[in-house]
Design an enzyme around this catalytic site. Structure first.
Site, PDB file in Angstrom:
ATOM      1  N   GLU A   1      34.319  47.259  38.480  1.00 18.20           N
ATOM      2  CA  GLU A   1      34.906  47.980  37.354  1.00 18.20           C
ATOM      3  C   GLU A   1      33.862  48.447  36.350  1.00 18.20           C
ATOM      4  OE1 GLU A   1      36.041  45.116  38.572  1.00 18.20           O
ATOM      5  OE2 GLU A   1      37.910  45.769  39.506  1.00 18.20           O
TER       6      GLU A   1
ATOM      7  N   HIS B   1      47.513  39.965  36.324  1.00 18.57           N
ATOM      8  CA  HIS B   1      48.143  41.251  36.625  1.00 18.57           C
ATOM      9  C   HIS B   1      49.179  41.657  35.589  1.00 18.57           C
ATOM     10  CE1 HIS B   1      46.269  40.343  40.436  1.00 18.57           C
ATOM     11  NE2 HIS B   1      46.625  41.511  40.946  1.00 18.57           N
TER      12      HIS B   1
END
Lengths: 320, 346
Positions: A55, A124
């Site tokens: 990322e 999540h």
């Protein structure tokens, strides 16, 4: 909503060669939530890039592309996976304009799903937009449904500065509404009064808008007229719209899915305290997540605010 | 792995130089000029005219030699210790000084100079060079990007991500590592157990080159080859230039606490400017008057840069909010007005 975002990306890529997409699994499979479905077929592997799983690398490389004059749109798979890129965002993406006094800029978009409601694995279900609202030099938009998602994303891609666009995970497939076919812009930094009312102002955004509208229905049944505001952008925050409403209603409920302490509800409540205290007929109520990690599936519902908690908070302001 | 060397430390040639006599003299002049700047900046810091300063003395060949291999429109993303390389690519001394004086306007090089303001964080900026080079390739341009970093930065995760992205996507970028043996107080053995940094390139699937970083010819030759590969679409290269920072990490630090005088003295014997001077002298291409002329010219140019930097008026507090976005946001404007009110300036 996924379809509306996909349409926005199609339109942006079709209209402007500078727009490129980067992310994990965004090309061949069209992304975890299929938001980028069909884009690689339409625009090729050079402009829709399946990246390595990294990322910081994605955001850092996209930043360089933006400085060079492209308009990268980055997808991070889940908000909980943006943290490895946080240094790039806070130390570079949000600073290059100021560091170079406008010589170099980073017009880029970082979009990702956030929030709970689908019982996902740990990491999540994050809703830590306060981190990014607290970060100078970036703007933070939060979609509340298909129409707003499309309009905010197109505005973000056109914006001369970096914009984070958050998409409620639970709304990708849950909400259907009419979305204008053409390019439609929802301006950044402008809130919308979604439901006018006269007794209490409910300030919400993102996933909490739908819950707040449901709460307003319940309240109406009890004879309470709730005005519901969709902030649409949490940074810069459209305080004027909030203050004008609270000055009329005299009561405020501030709703956000994120953690309580130093979160968005704290900021909005503080703004009301600074600018509309003498209009208040009752203390400002906050409805938010807790200062806990988001519980897993079996207890998630105790964390994520819902219509009942919002309605109860509004009722408390009416009793004061 | 033996480092590429063209000039022996005594100035004799180990191989044919990559440039002719005029270009060699130009490299010498640039290195001398850069050292004058470095010493001036160090002195200014001691006088309290600059905030902490990170001197690069000893690393002139690594910076000047590599930057000399670039085209003027190639991107450069470097660090706080790379003023010489940035200057070679068009950044102004006065802007570099302004940054150390504590003024954001030093981050704005002249229009068209493709050099980002120096990175203060360690490692993250390597990815920016990857993105810059990648963008040029996507547009079909043959501009490349170069990024400078030290041995310490190779420990950062972003070093790995930058190397990996660059190789996977065949990005036209050159990774120029100046291994100056120390990351503040820690020797390179605390950063890596690899025998060299250059060999790490192997694992990423790109060429890795080890060069004598105090040999300006070797650095230039290695960088020119890497730049040519990048420009030809053949992807990235990692260059490890072995060098030594003669001075401290910054003016806030005392290297006597972590390294021996013998070590520093041994490296001074390998000084990059002395080395090229010995070569030029043997070629009949150096005399004292010429070097004195360079020193005088550099001193005058840098004094003028100092004067311009110090003469720049401190900006009005009103302008603080102006740099964050293309247009200041509504919350920022309110904050600005509150600040001006508190300052009695509304």
């Amino acid at each position: 909503m996924a379809q509306a975002i996909n349409q926005a990306l199609h339109q942006a890529m079709g209209a402007d060669d500078r727009v490129v997409l980067l992310g994990e699994d965004v090309g061949r499979t069209g992304g975890v939530f299929r938001v980028t479905d069909g884009l690689q077929e339409a625009y090729g592997e050079a402009r829709v890039v399946d990246t390595p799983v990294a990322e910081s690398g994605i955001v850092g490389a996209a930043f360089g592309m933006a400085v060079a004059g492209l308009r990268p749109v980055v997808e991070i798979q889940f908000m909980g996976f943006t943290y490895p890129a946080y240094d790039q965002i806070v130390s570079h993406v949000g600073r290059i304009r100021n560091r170079s006094r406008h010589r170099f800029t980073a017009p880029m978009v970082i979009r990702f799903p956030y929030g709970g409601g689908i019982g996902a694995a740990e990491h999540h279900s994050e809703s830590t937009e306060a981190l990014y609202a607290h970060t100078p030099g970036v703007k933070v938009a939060v979609a509340s449904g298909p129409r707003v998602a499309k309009g905010l994303l197109l505005a973000a891609i056109e914006d001369p500065d970096p914009v984070i666009v958050m998409e409620p995970i639970r709304l990708y497939r849950a909400i259907r509404e009419e979305v204008p076919d053409g390019p439609t812009i929802v301006p950044l930094g402008v809130a919308e009064v979604v439901r006018p009312g006269s007794d209490v102002t409910v300030v919400a955004y993102g996933s909490m808008l739908r819950e707040s509208l449901r709460a307003a229905e319940v309240l109406e049944g009890a004879g309470v007229s709730a005005e519901v505001i969709d902030l649409r952008t949490v940074s810069p925050l459209d305080a004027d719209t909030v203050i004008a409403s609270v000055e009329r209603t005299g009561r405020a409920v501030v709703v956000a899915e994120g953690h309580r302490t130093a979160g968005m509800t704290a900021e909005i409540a503080a703004l009301i305290g600074e600018r509309a205290l003498y209009s208040l007929l009752a203390p400002v109520e906050r409805v938010s997540g807790l200062d806990t990690v988001v519980p897993l599936k079996r207890a998630e519902q105790y964390y994520v605010p819902d219509a009942a908690r919002i309605a109860a908070a509004a009722a408390r302001t009416m009793e004061a | 792995m033996q480092p590429l060397q063209i000039l022996h430390p005594d100035g004799t040639l180990a191989a044919a130089p990559p440039v002719g006599r005029d270009e060699a003299r130009r490299l010498f002049a640039a290195m001398v000029h850069a050292r004058v700047y470095d010493r001036k900046a160090t002195a200014m810091q001691k006088q309290g005219r600059l905030a902490t300063y990170a001197p690069f003395e000893g690393q002139e060949a690594a910076q000047i030699g590599s930057a000399a291999a670039l085209r003027p429109d190639d991107w450069m993303v470097a660090t706080y210790r790379d003023a010489a390389a940035m200057w070679m690519q068009g950044y102004l001394w006065e802007d570099l000084l302004l940054g150390r004086i504590g003024d954001e306007r030093g981050g704005s090089p002249p229009e068209g100079v493709p050099v980002l303001p120096p990175s203060i964080t360690v490692g993250a900026h390597m990815l920016h060079a990857v993105g810059l080079g990648w963008a040029e390739r996507l547009r079909g341009e043959d501009r490349i990007a170069i990024t400078y970093f030290g041995d310490g930065a190779t420990s950062e995760g972003d070093f790995h991500e930058a190397m990996n992205f660059a190789a996977v996507f065949t990005v036209p970028v050159v990774f120029l590592c100046q291994n100056n043996q120390y990351a503040i107080s820690m020797p390179v053995s605390r950063q890596t157990a690899s025998a060299t940094i250059a060999q790490k390139a192997d694992a990423y699937g790109m060429p890795g080159v080890l060069v004598d970083g105090n040999d300006v010819f070797a650095v230039l030759a290695a960088t020119a080859e890497a730049v040519a590969r990048a420009r030809a679409g053949e992807g990235p290269t990692l260059i490890e230039a072995l060098t030594y920072r003669t001075g401290p990490h910054t003016t806030a630090d005392d290297p006597g606490r972590y390294r021996s005088g013998d070590e520093a003295a041994a490296w001074r014997e390998r000084d990059p400017i002395d080395r090229l001077r010995a070569h030029l002298r043997a070629e009949g291409a150096w005399d004292e008057a010429w070097e004195q002329g360079i020193l005088d010219e550099a001193a005058a140019a840098i004094e003028a840069a100092v004067a311009r930097a110090e003469a720049l008026e401190v900006w009005h507090p009103r302008e603080i909010v102006d740099g964050m976005y293309a247009e200041p946001t509504a919350p920022l404007l309110r904050q600005r007005d509150a600040l001006l009110r508190d300052l009695g300036e509304s």
